[in-house]
Design a protein around this motif. Structure first.
Motif, PDB file in Angstrom:
ATOM      1  N   ARG A   1       8.485 102.269  47.445  1.00 55.84           N
ATOM      2  CA  ARG A   1       7.032 102.350  47.274  1.00 55.84           C
ATOM      3  C   ARG A   1       6.602 102.264  45.822  1.00 55.84           C
ATOM      4  N   TRP A   2       7.450 102.656  44.861  1.00 52.54           N
ATOM      5  CA  TRP A   2       7.058 102.637  43.443  1.00 52.54           C
ATOM      6  C   TRP A   2       7.154 101.255  42.803  1.00 52.54           C
ATOM      7  N   LEU A   3       7.809 100.287  43.503  1.00 55.79           N
ATOM      8  CA  LEU A   3       8.040  98.985  42.882  1.00 55.79           C
ATOM      9  C   LEU A   3       6.748  98.214  42.595  1.00 55.79           C
ATOM     10  N   PRO A   4       5.786  98.096  43.535  1.00 57.52           N
ATOM     11  CA  PRO A   4       4.537  97.362  43.203  1.00 57.52           C
ATOM     12  C   PRO A   4       3.779  97.965  42.021  1.00 57.52           C
ATOM     13  N   ARG A   5       3.736  99.296  41.984  1.00 65.12           N
ATOM     14  CA  ARG A   5       3.046  99.934  40.862  1.00 65.12           C
ATOM     15  C   ARG A   5       3.767  99.657  39.547  1.00 65.12           C
ATOM     16  N   ALA A   6       5.128  99.678  39.560  1.00 68.24           N
ATOM     17  CA  ALA A   6       5.883  99.385  38.342  1.00 68.24           C
ATOM     18  C   ALA A   6       5.660  97.947  37.894  1.00 68.24           C
TER      19      ALA A   6
ATOM     20  N   THR B   1       3.989  96.795  34.401  1.00 74.37           N
ATOM     21  CA  THR B   1       4.708  95.893  33.501  1.00 74.37           C
ATOM     22  C   THR B   1       3.836  94.713  33.116  1.00 74.37           C
ATOM     23  N   VAL B   2       3.171  94.113  34.111  1.00 75.29           N
ATOM     24  CA  VAL B   2       2.283  92.978  33.826  1.00 75.29           C
ATOM     25  C   VAL B   2       1.143  93.413  32.907  1.00 75.29           C
ATOM     26  N   LEU B   3       0.585  94.592  33.151  1.00 80.17           N
ATOM     27  CA  LEU B   3      -0.502  95.081  32.308  1.00 80.17           C
ATOM     28  C   LEU B   3      -0.029  95.338  30.877  1.00 80.17           C
ATOM     29  N   ALA B   4       1.191  95.903  30.739  1.00 83.82           N
ATOM     30  CA  ALA B   4       1.721  96.149  29.403  1.00 83.82           C
ATOM     31  C   ALA B   4       1.956  94.849  28.648  1.00 83.82           C
TER      32      ALA B   4
ATOM     33  N   TYR C   1       0.394  92.006  29.149  1.00 79.31           N
ATOM     34  CA  TYR C   1      -0.921  91.450  28.829  1.00 79.31           C
ATOM     35  C   TYR C   1      -1.533  92.153  27.612  1.00 79.31           C
ATOM     36  N   LEU C   2      -1.459  93.483  27.597  1.00 78.92           N
ATOM     37  CA  LEU C   2      -2.012  94.221  26.461  1.00 78.92           C
ATOM     38  C   LEU C   2      -1.262  93.915  25.165  1.00 78.92           C
ATOM     39  N   ALA C   3       0.070  93.755  25.255  1.00 80.57           N
ATOM     40  CA  ALA C   3       0.840  93.418  24.061  1.00 80.57           C
ATOM     41  C   ALA C   3       0.469  92.033  23.545  1.00 80.57           C
ATOM     42  N   ALA C   4       0.312  91.055  24.463  1.00 81.18           N
ATOM     43  CA  ALA C   4      -0.086  89.706  24.038  1.00 81.18           C
ATOM     44  C   ALA C   4      -1.483  89.711  23.426  1.00 81.18           C
ATOM     45  N   PHE C   5      -2.400  90.477  24.038  1.00 84.81           N
ATOM     46  CA  PHE C   5      -3.752  90.558  23.483  1.00 84.81           C
ATOM     47  C   PHE C   5      -3.747  91.229  22.109  1.00 84.81           C
ATOM     48  N   GLY C   6      -2.940  92.297  21.974  1.00 80.54           N
ATOM     49  CA  GLY C   6      -2.849  92.965  20.672  1.00 80.54           C
ATOM     50  C   GLY C   6      -2.289  92.054  19.598  1.00 80.54           C
ATOM     51  N   TRP C   7      -1.255  91.275  19.954  1.00 81.24           N
ATOM     52  CA  TRP C   7      -0.684  90.328  18.990  1.00 81.24           C
ATOM     53  C   TRP C   7      -1.705  89.273  18.588  1.00 81.24           C
TER      54      TRP C   7
END
Length: 383
Positions: free
Chosen positions: A21-26, A30-33, A35-41
């Motif tokens: 059950r935790w896999l979709p949330r993980a 991960t995708v959100l992290a 995306y945020l890292a690419a936006f920050g860069w």
């Protein structure tokens, strides 16, 4: 009839094949992290120019803080004192540009008139001494325009856009500098309100250290500009080059306060004046002097003055300038010494130092120790 174990086996296999059950949330996190890292860069890259302009404004505000404080102590309002200090520095820069810009343009126009004659002399010399036939100046200009015409046009367009961008950057720097100067203690108080009293003391100490180091840096630049002007005016007077004093002042100011290319810009004007007013041998002599003095300044004067004003080892100051210039370009080379000196002073303030042990490797031997070692070694060969 099947037993309980047999009936539960297919259901267990189906349950094991189902993802946890935790896999979709993980995966979503991960995708959100990412995306945020690419936006920050991307944001860091887009805001790099603004960050550099703010950094320049911060150091300008630190450099202009002493005259602002002097005006405030004599009854001025801080806003008026900040405007006066910033406006006075702009007026000083404008006066320097007005004094030397006109002379530079005149010598450039005279140089353009002299270039064909110099090229003709080189052409005759090459034909007589080496038997080499150089093309005529008119043919050479036509070939250059034919070959590099498109590049010249695109370069002119790029130059125009660069000038517009530089004007906007300069306006940004001036506005931020004025706001920092006008705010003064109120800006520092606004920052310190978000910190604990202990952190406030650390921030204010670091601010004071940076202020002192920036002032020392400006004083070291003034000393180096004075040395450069003194040596240059003596050489130009010996060579009997016209406008010796203004040319020497131009060389001293530009070579010290314009990063990276200041030496070449400062040396170009006296070379052009010597070429147009005296001739090619005198121009080559001025060029040789500019190159020679630059080496003397890099190897002796600049490390000594920087080490004394900023309390840095000469070798360290030289390597710091090279490193910051390689990383951040001309601005990095100009701000390398005050930034490095601030870091060094901060480390000396907060890092603990220990007593040195007794070792011959930590000090040079005295004369009597060297004599005693030579006598103990005997008359044999010495390394």
């Amino acid at each position: 009839m099947t037993g309980p174990a047999e009936r539960s086996a297919p259901r267990g296999e189906a349950t094991s094949r189902r993802p946890p059950r935790w896999l979709p949330r993980a995966l979503l996190m991960t995708v959100l992290a990412v995306y945020l890292a690419a936006f920050g860069w991307y944001a860091l890259g887009a805001l790099r120019g603004l960050a550099i302009n703010v950094l320049i404004a911060f150091f300008l505000a630190l450099a202009l803080e002493p005259p602002v404080l002097w005006c405030v102590r004599h009854g001025w309002r801080r806003g008026a004192a900040a405007a006066t200090a910033l406006g006075g520095s702009l007026v000083a820069v404008a006066v320097v540009l007005a004094l030397f810009g006109n002379l530079f343009v005149q010598q450039l126009l005279q140089l353009l008139d002299v270039v064909p004659e110099v090229y003709t002399a080189v052409q005759d010399l090459a034909a007589e001494r080496f038997g080499v036939a150089l093309p005529d100046s008119g043919d050479l200009v036509r070939d250059v325009l034919t070959t590099f015409g498109d590049d010249v046009a695109s370069g002119a367009l790029l130059f125009g856009t660069t000038v517009i961008g530089a004007l906007f950057a300069m306006l940004t720097v001036l506005l931020v500098t004025y706001y920092l100067l006008a705010a003064g203690p109120r800006f520092r108080a606004a920052v310190c309100r978000w910190l604990t009293p202990a952190r406030q003391q650390e921030v204010l100490t670091l601010w004071e250290i940076t202020q002192v180091k920036v002032s020392d840096f400006i004083s070291s630049r003034i000393v180096l500009a004075a040395l450069s002007s003194a040596f240059t005016v003596v050489f130009l007077l010996i060579l009997r080059t016209p406008y010796a004093l203004p040319l020497a002042l131009f060389v001293g100011v530009v070579s010290q306060f314009v990063p990276t290319i200041g030496t070449y810009l400062g040396g170009a004007l006296p070379v052009a004046v010597a070429l147009t007013a005296q001739g090619l041998p005198q121009a080559l002599a001025v060029l040789a002097f500019v190159i020679g003095y630059q080496q003397l300044e890099n190897l002796y004067f600049s490390p000594k003055v920087s080490a004394r004003a900023l309390e840095m080892n000469p070798a360290v100051s030289f390597l710091v300038v090279l490193a910051f210039g390689a990383l951040f370009g001309a601005l990095g080379a100009f701000l390398a010494l005050p930034v490095a000196a601030t870091i060094q002073a901060t480390a000396n303030t907060y890092l603990r130092r220990h007593a040195l042990i007794e070792s011959h490797l930590l000090r040079d031997p005295t004369r009597w120790q060297r004599v005693g070692d030579d006598e103990a070694a005997g008359p044999g060969p010495r390394p």
